[in-house]
Scaffold this active site. Structure first.
Site, PDB file in Angstrom:
ATOM      1  N   SER A 135       0.846  -1.196   0.000  1.00 54.63           N
ATOM      2  CA  SER A 135       0.000   0.000   0.000  1.00 54.63           C
ATOM      3  C   SER A 135       0.879   1.243   0.000  1.00 54.63           C
ATOM      4  O   SER A 135       2.095   1.166   0.202  1.00 54.63           O
ATOM      5  CB  SER A 135      -0.876   0.017   1.253  1.00 54.63           C
ATOM      6  OG  SER A 135      -0.070   0.307   2.375  1.00 54.63           O
ATOM      7  N   LYS A 136       0.226   2.364  -0.233  1.00 55.49           N
ATOM      8  CA  LYS A 136       0.964   3.624  -0.244  1.00 55.49           C
ATOM      9  C   LYS A 136       1.624   3.845   1.113  1.00 55.49           C
ATOM     10  O   LYS A 136       2.743   4.343   1.198  1.00 55.49           O
ATOM     11  CB  LYS A 136      -0.003   4.756  -0.559  1.00 55.49           C
ATOM     12  CG  LYS A 136       0.667   6.090  -0.627  1.00 55.49           C
ATOM     13  CD  LYS A 136      -0.304   7.168  -0.980  1.00 55.49           C
ATOM     14  CE  LYS A 136       0.187   8.500  -0.474  1.00 55.49           C
ATOM     15  NZ  LYS A 136       0.124   8.658   0.980  1.00 55.49           N
ATOM     16  N   ARG A 137       0.936   3.428   2.157  1.00 56.89           N
ATOM     17  CA  ARG A 137       1.485   3.598   3.505  1.00 56.89           C
ATOM     18  C   ARG A 137       2.800   2.842   3.691  1.00 56.89           C
ATOM     19  O   ARG A 137       3.700   3.305   4.369  1.00 56.89           O
ATOM     20  CB  ARG A 137       0.461   3.168   4.568  1.00 56.89           C
ATOM     21  CG  ARG A 137      -0.114   4.357   5.311  1.00 56.89           C
ATOM     22  CD  ARG A 137      -1.279   3.960   6.180  1.00 56.89           C
ATOM     23  NE  ARG A 137      -2.429   3.581   5.356  1.00 56.89           N
ATOM     24  CZ  ARG A 137      -3.105   2.445   5.492  1.00 56.89           C
ATOM     25  NH1 ARG A 137      -2.745   1.560   6.384  1.00 56.89           N
ATOM     26  NH2 ARG A 137      -4.137   2.208   4.715  1.00 56.89           N
TER      27      ARG A 137
END
Ligand code: GLU
Length: 503
Positions: free
Chosen positions: A260-262
């Site tokens: 994910s972007k996180r």
């Protein structure tokens, strides 16, 4: 007869484009090109609450940067437009109504408050075969009540009526036979109260209207497949149904779940293709492009996330990928994303790119750093000399700027402790007798011989020379640098270096 290949990349314009999204676009593109087909970009913007200004243009720009622009898109309409679902709004209701008429869907009048109350009572509440007969819908109300509610424009949605005890089966091009128990799927909304279709209805209606032949999409859409398959069947379009391929997930570096972007923020690498600025918060998320990835490398590394050609070859041009791509070699297992490996791809691409491919990019980057390059030929030679040392494009700034401007700082600490007048005299003589017509190897021999005649160890004067010319302990062979700088510039830098080190 084989049908014409038409594939689509169908992103929702909700923000930056995740590398998984670009990989989906790429696999669609490669399949289309391999099969003389058409690659379509369709913007799935029916969820107006998630619409983000600028996201569509950003997607178009990303595809363009990667060299995989669509053949048909909102910007380049073909015969199957419009290419934004919001502009196709009038086409959906008739199919939802058709499904009601044939008993495969129903009107639901439950208000958001009623649904919330239900969910508060039953945290795992699903609107489906177990609960639908306790709700306010056209299955529980009389025909008159329903007609009345509709006549009064009572807000309502249309839901699919999932069949009881059925097995929905299809053959995925990657996964083989996949089956779903309809008892586990809820009655998804097809048409929303605002008259917009949901993704499920729109995707089926549009894939048929656009004559899509094959669907390549991420594995996260696999749970939606039974709904889509039933819709194709219930709408009477089974014979036109596309073939499906659900692409393996791109996993976190440790293999634990979807990237994910996180994860990118946490581990310090980009996940988006290009820089993305959230128009609401102004927050900037860095992209591969701006970090200094070449599009050739980015496309190459994405292609290898879940695909290989069966050999050990890892470096592919887009043309080679078009020729080599095959669905049979897409893996089922998720592909771990490894940023070090991604950088390796970029480094390989920089190394194998000709100077004229890199020249413009490097020239612009130098200009941004206040360094004007006037001699294209010198720049080309410099690029050839240093490209092996560059992993990301901005590395060229450090590795080339000293060819065009004398160093602004010197790593004097590396030289000063052992600096003395003998060395200063040696360098003066070296500069005076310098003949840059000689080869780098001969220059080196002369340099070393001169040092020895002065009673100096060559190793003691090599580093000072480098620091005089470059400013620090980096760069290619120092006599290659001497040759490119020429006699006047080399001598001037030596003179200035002597002053720096004498202080
Ligand atoms: N709109 C979906 C997305 O955002 C498309 C899924 C599909 O390809 O069916 O990815």
């Amino acid at each position: 007869m084989n049908r014409e290949v038409r594939v689509r990349f169908a992103p929702s314009p909700t923000g930056g484009l995740h590398l998984g999204g670009v990989r989906t676009a790429l696999f669609n593109y490669l399949f289309a090109k391999k099969n003389n087909g058409t690659f379509i970009l369709r913007i799935e913007d029916t969820d107006q609450t998630r619409f983000v200004e600028g996201a569509e243009q950003y997607i178009v720009d990303c595809l363009e940067w990667c060299g995989i622009a669509a053949d048909e898109s909102p910007q380049k309409p073909g015969a199957f437009g419009p290419y934004r679902q919001s502009e196709r709004k009038p086409s959906y209701r008739q199919y939802a109504e058709q499904l009601i008429a044939s008993g495969y869907a129903y009107y639901a009048f439950d208000t958001p408050e009623e649904l919330n109350a239900k969910r508060a009572q039953e945290p795992n509440f699903l609107y489906g075969q177990k609960s639908r007969m306790q709700m306010r819908n056209s299955l529980t109300l009389t025909q008159n009540e329903v007609s009345e509610l509709l006549a009064q424009n009572t807000p309502h949605v249309i839901r699919i009526k999932m069949p009881v005890d059925e097995l929905v089966t299809f053959t995925d091009m990657i996964r083989g036979v996949v089956s779903f128990d309809t008892n586990l799927v809820d009655d998804k909304v097809l048409l929303k109260a605002d008259g917009m279709p949901t993704y499920h209805l729109a995707v089926v209606v549009d894939d048929r209207a656009m004559a899509i032949s094959h669907i390549f999409r991420g594995e996260e859409w696999l749970p939606s497949a039974p709904i889509h398959l039933l819709l194709w069947k219930y709408l009477g379009w089974e014979s036109e149904m596309p073939a499906w391929a659900h692409l393996p997930l791109i996993l976190k570096p440790d293999g634990n779940g979807k990237l994910s972007k996180r994860d990118g923020d946490r581990l310090g690498f980009p996940v988006y293709a290009m820089n993305w600025t959230d128009p609401k918060t102004g927050d900037l998320t860095k992209g591969f492009k701006e970090l200094g990835f070449m599009p050739e490398a980015f496309v190459n590394l994405l292609a290898l996330l879940g695909w290989n050609d069966g050999t050990d070859q890892e470096i592919f041009t887009l043309e080679e990928l078009k020729a080599a791509f095959s669905v049979e070699r897409i893996s089922r297992a998720g592909a771990k994303f490894d940023f070090e490996k991604a950088k390796w791809f970029n480094h390989e691409w920089i190394k194998q790119s000709a100077a004229n491919r890199l020249q413009l990019v490097v020239k612009d980057m130098l200009a941004e750093n206040g360094i004007e390059v006037t001699h294209a030929e010198t720049l080309a030679q410099v690029i050839e000399l240093v490209k092996d040392r560059c992993t990301l494009l901005p590395d060229f700034v450090t590795q080339t700027s000293y060819f065009f401007a004398s160093p602004s700082t010197y790593d004097a600490a590396a030289v000063k402790p052992k600096w003395n007048n003998d060395k200063a005299a040696f360098f003066e003589e070296f500069a005076n007798t310098l003949n840059v017509e000689l080869s780098a190897a001969d220059l080196e021999t002369n340099f070393k011989t001169l040092a020895e005649t002065k009673g100096l160890k060559p190793g003691e004067v090599m580093l000072p020379l480098r620091i005089m010319l470059v400013g620090g302990k980096f760069g290619p062979g120092v006599f290659d640098i001497v040759k490119l700088l020429g006699k006047a510039e080399t001598s001037a830098r030596i003179a200035r270096g002597i002053v720096e080190f004498n202080i």
